[in-house]
Scaffold this motif. Structure first.
Motif, PDB file in Angstrom:
ATOM      1  N   LEU A 162      -8.290  -1.564   2.079  1.00 55.40           N
ATOM      2  CA  LEU A 162      -8.254  -2.686   3.022  1.00 55.40           C
ATOM      3  C   LEU A 162      -7.450  -3.851   2.425  1.00 55.40           C
ATOM      4  O   LEU A 162      -6.669  -4.491   3.138  1.00 55.40           O
ATOM      5  CB  LEU A 162      -9.677  -3.122   3.389  1.00 55.40           C
ATOM      6  CG  LEU A 162     -10.449  -2.115   4.251  1.00 55.40           C
ATOM      7  CD1 LEU A 162     -11.905  -2.517   4.371  1.00 55.40           C
ATOM      8  CD2 LEU A 162      -9.807  -1.942   5.616  1.00 55.40           C
ATOM      9  N   THR A 163      -7.595  -4.067   1.135  1.00 59.83           N
ATOM     10  CA  THR A 163      -6.779  -5.066   0.442  1.00 59.83           C
ATOM     11  C   THR A 163      -5.306  -4.689   0.507  1.00 59.83           C
ATOM     12  O   THR A 163      -4.430  -5.557   0.654  1.00 59.83           O
ATOM     13  CB  THR A 163      -7.243  -5.211  -1.017  1.00 59.83           C
ATOM     14  OG1 THR A 163      -8.622  -5.608  -1.025  1.00 59.83           O
ATOM     15  CG2 THR A 163      -6.423  -6.253  -1.773  1.00 59.83           C
ATOM     16  N   GLN A 164      -5.023  -3.395   0.403  1.00 59.15           N
ATOM     17  CA  GLN A 164      -3.635  -2.892   0.507  1.00 59.15           C
ATOM     18  C   GLN A 164      -2.996  -3.352   1.821  1.00 59.15           C
ATOM     19  O   GLN A 164      -1.792  -3.579   1.879  1.00 59.15           O
ATOM     20  CB  GLN A 164      -3.639  -1.370   0.412  1.00 59.15           C
ATOM     21  CG  GLN A 164      -2.287  -0.729   0.555  1.00 59.15           C
ATOM     22  CD  GLN A 164      -2.376   0.799   0.552  1.00 59.15           C
ATOM     23  OE1 GLN A 164      -3.448   1.383   0.721  1.00 59.15           O
ATOM     24  NE2 GLN A 164      -1.240   1.432   0.379  1.00 59.15           N
ATOM     25  N   PHE A 165      -3.814  -3.483   2.865  1.00 65.11           N
ATOM     26  CA  PHE A 165      -3.311  -3.891   4.177  1.00 65.11           C
ATOM     27  C   PHE A 165      -3.677  -5.342   4.524  1.00 65.11           C
ATOM     28  O   PHE A 165      -3.642  -5.746   5.674  1.00 65.11           O
ATOM     29  CB  PHE A 165      -3.777  -2.913   5.253  1.00 65.11           C
ATOM     30  CG  PHE A 165      -2.953  -1.637   5.228  1.00 65.11           C
ATOM     31  CD1 PHE A 165      -1.798  -1.517   5.987  1.00 65.11           C
ATOM     32  CD2 PHE A 165      -3.300  -0.605   4.375  1.00 65.11           C
ATOM     33  CE1 PHE A 165      -1.007  -0.384   5.919  1.00 65.11           C
ATOM     34  CE2 PHE A 165      -2.512   0.552   4.303  1.00 65.11           C
ATOM     35  CZ  PHE A 165      -1.375   0.652   5.073  1.00 65.11           C
ATOM     36  N   GLY A 166      -4.012  -6.103   3.493  1.00 60.29           N
ATOM     37  CA  GLY A 166      -4.163  -7.547   3.667  1.00 60.29           C
ATOM     38  C   GLY A 166      -5.413  -8.030   4.353  1.00 60.29           C
ATOM     39  O   GLY A 166      -5.440  -9.170   4.819  1.00 60.29           O
TER      40      GLY A 166
END
Length: 147
Positions: A142-146
């Motif tokens: 989820l962090t990978q997609f901001g």
């Protein structure tokens, strides 16, 4: 360490997942948002099915990496992905997100499960470690997609 078996953490993950859309851009890596939602399903399915296995896992991986699966230190970007977890074709974002949400909810409902069989690669995890592993993997992507 947060755990997907915790109510507040479960709600946080679902809310973050709901912030994604088919146009969400990755900050690193190669997966599209639909492929990421597909990719995140496998670890949850593995825990939910809870199959007894006879594999003893890979001692090198267990020795050097297992603890990093459920500690507080974030995973670094662009970690290698197991070949069976690489999405090689386009995935429908909405369908894969809905499947992922369903699996997240199902995993969260297993708070009362007493027996958790070992992971086929990493070996034995406690219930708390399974919950922490699921949170850490989802949080990473989820962090990978901001979000």
């Amino acid at each position: 360490m947060q755990s997907l078996l915790n109510g507040d953490t479960h709600t946080e993950i679902i809310n973050r997942l709901d912030k994604l859309n088919e146009n969400s851009e990755r900050l690193w890596g190669k997966m599209t948002v639909g492929q990421m939602c597909w990719h995140c399903q496998y670890p949850l399915k593995l825990a939910i099915t809870n199959k007894k296995n006879t594999s003893r896992g890979n001692w090198f991986i267990k020795l050097f990496f297992k603890k990093s699966l459920y500690d507080d230190k974030p995973w670094r970007r662009n970690l290698p992905t197991s070949p069976q977890l690489k999405a090689r074709e386009p995935k429908n974002f909405k369908e894969e997100r809905d499947k992922l949400k369903s699996l997240i909810n199902e995993f969260h409902s297993l708070q009362g499960r007493e027996v958790w069989y070992p992971h086929p690669t990493f070996g034995t995890f406690t219930k708390d470690q399974w919950g922490q592993l699921q949170y850490k993997h989802l949080n990473h992507h989820l962090t990978q997609f901001g979000v």
